[in-house]
Design an enzyme around this catalytic site. Structure first.
Site, mmCIF file in Angstrom:
data_model
loop_
_atom_site.group_PDB
_atom_site.id
_atom_site.type_symbol
_atom_site.label_atom_id
_atom_site.label_comp_id
_atom_site.label_asym_id
_atom_site.label_seq_id
_atom_site.Cartn_x
_atom_site.Cartn_y
_atom_site.Cartn_z
ATOM 1 C CE LYS A 13 -1.902 -0.904 3.761
ATOM 2 N NZ LYS A 13 -1.681 -2.113 4.532
ATOM 3 N NE ARG A 88 -5.219 1.403 11.129
ATOM 4 C CZ ARG A 88 -3.854 -0.005 11.284
ATOM 5 N NH1 ARG A 88 -3.927 -0.510 11.123
ATOM 6 N NH2 ARG A 88 -2.194 1.779 10.730
ATOM 7 N NE ARG A 127 10.026 -4.516 4.376
ATOM 8 C CZ ARG A 127 8.078 -4.299 4.708
ATOM 9 N NH1 ARG A 127 8.678 -3.216 3.157
ATOM 10 N NH2 ARG A 127 7.887 -4.690 5.359
ATOM 11 N NE ARG A 139 9.224 -1.423 8.143
ATOM 12 C CZ ARG A 139 7.862 -1.571 7.672
ATOM 13 N NH1 ARG A 139 7.881 -0.961 6.061
ATOM 14 N NH2 ARG A 139 6.783 -1.513 7.417
ATOM 15 N NE ARG A 150 1.919 -4.375 11.791
ATOM 16 C CZ ARG A 150 2.263 -3.915 10.306
ATOM 17 N NH1 ARG A 150 3.286 -5.322 9.949
ATOM 18 N NH2 ARG A 150 1.968 -3.145 9.635
#
Length: 197
Positions: A13, A88, A127, A139, A150
């Protein structure tokens, strides 16, 4: 052009939002960024948000919608905006719709990124490995445990937003696992019939 991008974490996104920003000259609105900015500027809604966060509580939908409302009233959002990661929940979608109606505005299109969750997890793990091997900090969201949590949260709350927009004839699903340029082309094609894109 007012567009919402929906999809699980890691679906692309943010990448596609940036491409929409560059192509159409409209801002990307991230509720997290807007919240931090409102707090930093000390706006009325920012002060309310700060008090809630200082108390260790989640910021209410009312405050988030207030922050979005303040942001879309700024000059750079007059031609439109891209909402990335918001709404959300169905409650937020309904509140957003009401707030926009007060301004005689509406969402033009909702693009949902459909993904294969197992391949998405592999993409995130890759990643994280590439970031670590480059000597850069990984991250926090890119650890498998956090990412799985998540994804669960997304399925429990945000997945219900898709039917809300489908019922309004605004939803277009695209293959979020396709190459980045293909996803961009599919988004632009989806927007052609809906807005003056």
């Amino acid at each position: 052009m007012r567009v919402i991008l929906l999809g699980p974490p890691g679906a692309g996104k943010g990448t596609q939002a940036q491409r929409l920003v560059e192509r159409h000259g409209i801002p990307q609105l991230s509720t997290g960024d807007m919240l931090r900015e409102a707090v930093a500027k000390g706006t009325e809604i920012g002060r309310r948000a700060q008090a809630v966060m200082d108390a260790g509580q989640l910021v209410s939908d009312e405050i988030v919608i207030g922050i979005v409302a303040d942001r879309i009233d700024q000059d750079d959002a007059r031609k439109g905006f891209v909402l990335d990661g918001f709404p959300r929940t169905v409650a937020q979608a309904s509140a957003l719709e009401g707030m926009l109606q007060e301004r005689k505005l509406a969402i033009d299109a909702v693009i949902e990124f459909k993904v294969d969750e197992q391949r998405l997890v592999e993409r995130i793990e890759k990643r994280a490995r590439e970031t670590a091997s480059a000597g850069l900090p990984v991250r926090k969201d890119d650890t498998p445990e956090v990412f799985h949590r998540r994804l669960r949260e997304f399925r429990q709350a945000t997945a219900a937003v898709s039917p809300y927009y489908r019922d309004r004839g605004l939803l277009r699903q695209i293959d979020g696992m396709a190459p980045v340029d293909s996803v961009t082309a599919e988004i632009e094609d989806a927007l052609k019939g809906r807005v003056g894109a």
